[in-house]
Design a protein around this motif. Structure first.
Motif, mmCIF file in Angstrom:
data_model
loop_
_atom_site.group_PDB
_atom_site.id
_atom_site.type_symbol
_atom_site.label_atom_id
_atom_site.label_comp_id
_atom_site.label_asym_id
_atom_site.label_seq_id
_atom_site.Cartn_x
_atom_site.Cartn_y
_atom_site.Cartn_z
ATOM 1 N N LEU A 57 1.313 -1.469 0.468
ATOM 2 C CA LEU A 57 0.324 0.130 0.144
ATOM 3 C C LEU A 57 0.790 1.433 0.495
ATOM 4 O O LEU A 57 0.565 2.062 -1.037
ATOM 5 C CB LEU A 57 -1.113 0.051 1.250
ATOM 6 N N ILE A 58 2.134 1.040 0.628
ATOM 7 C CA ILE A 58 2.594 1.893 0.974
ATOM 8 C C ILE A 58 3.256 2.790 -0.759
ATOM 9 O O ILE A 58 3.142 3.580 -1.322
ATOM 10 C CB ILE A 58 3.934 2.233 1.418
ATOM 11 N N GLY A 59 3.998 1.554 -1.254
ATOM 12 C CA GLY A 59 4.170 1.003 -3.002
ATOM 13 C C GLY A 59 2.503 2.071 -3.772
ATOM 14 O O GLY A 59 3.753 2.761 -4.454
ATOM 15 N N LEU A 94 9.041 -1.725 10.024
ATOM 16 C CA LEU A 94 9.241 -1.510 8.920
ATOM 17 C C LEU A 94 9.813 -0.753 8.864
ATOM 18 O O LEU A 94 10.127 0.410 9.875
ATOM 19 C CB LEU A 94 7.729 -0.733 8.564
ATOM 20 N N ASP A 95 11.113 -1.058 8.161
ATOM 21 C CA ASP A 95 12.048 -0.424 7.804
ATOM 22 C C ASP A 95 12.243 0.354 6.403
ATOM 23 O O ASP A 95 12.793 0.095 5.776
ATOM 24 C CB ASP A 95 13.659 -1.426 8.263
ATOM 25 N N VAL A 109 2.674 8.066 4.518
ATOM 26 C CA VAL A 109 3.110 6.999 4.090
ATOM 27 C C VAL A 109 2.582 5.854 5.243
ATOM 28 O O VAL A 109 2.200 5.076 5.196
ATOM 29 C CB VAL A 109 4.521 6.862 4.657
ATOM 30 N N LYS A 110 2.918 6.766 6.807
ATOM 31 C CA LYS A 110 2.476 5.961 8.294
ATOM 32 C C LYS A 110 0.921 5.829 8.043
ATOM 33 O O LYS A 110 0.732 4.668 8.866
ATOM 34 C CB LYS A 110 3.139 6.356 9.208
ATOM 35 N N HIS A 133 10.786 2.777 10.985
ATOM 36 C CA HIS A 133 11.831 3.531 11.151
ATOM 37 C C HIS A 133 12.224 4.097 9.664
ATOM 38 O O HIS A 133 12.320 3.359 8.417
ATOM 39 C CB HIS A 133 12.878 2.282 10.940
ATOM 40 N N VAL A 134 12.471 5.482 9.897
ATOM 41 C CA VAL A 134 12.196 6.213 9.036
ATOM 42 C C VAL A 134 12.925 6.769 8.981
ATOM 43 O O VAL A 134 13.642 7.339 9.834
ATOM 44 C CB VAL A 134 10.710 7.053 8.350
#
Length: 134
Positions: A57-59, A94-95, A109-110, A133-134
């Motif tokens: 979904l981020i993609g 999530l990295d 994004v989160k 982790h961003v």
């Protein structure tokens, strides 16, 4: 149209076939439930699907909004509960580092990741611990 077929192979194992693509996944019961734990268990697949859905979904979001998205991995820990036996807790890390996102994009994004269809489909009784982790 059906999505998949599942065939019992014996020994607490199944063969799952995705009908559109022909992709095959084998499952095995986990060692704490009479299996050998040599393949994904059905509950492992649910836990893994949760993180896979978030990353996908981020993609989609990044593609639609012109953001670079080259680095995304997740580590998933599934913790079972008893009475009834079920997934009790998921720990997902999530990295997403090194994508060059600004603070506004990171926050979007989160939020997007937390709305994935798998997240909306699993029981609300599952305790979630999600770290970005961003």
């Amino acid at each position: 149209m059906a999505t998949s077929t599942v065939k019992y192979l014996g020994g607490l194992r199944t063969e799952c076939t995705h009908l559109q693509s022909g992709t095959v996944i084998h499952t095995d019961a986990p060692t704490d439930n009479h299996g050998k734990g040599e393949k994904f268990s059905p509950t492992d697949l649910v836990a893994t699907a949760y993180a896979s859905c978030m990353i996908s979904l981020i993609g989609i979001y990044c593609n639609e909004h012109g953001h670079r998205y080259e680095n995304g991995t997740a580590t998933v820990t599934k913790i079972m509960a008893a009475n009834p036996r079920r997934i009790g807790k998921l720990v997902i890390e999530l990295d997403l580092r090194d994508n060059g996102w600004d603070e506004q994009t990171i926050e979007k994004v989160k939020r997007v990741a937390l709305t994935c269809p798998v997240a909306k489909s699993v029981s609300e009784d599952i305790e979630l611990e999600i770290t970005f982790h961003v």
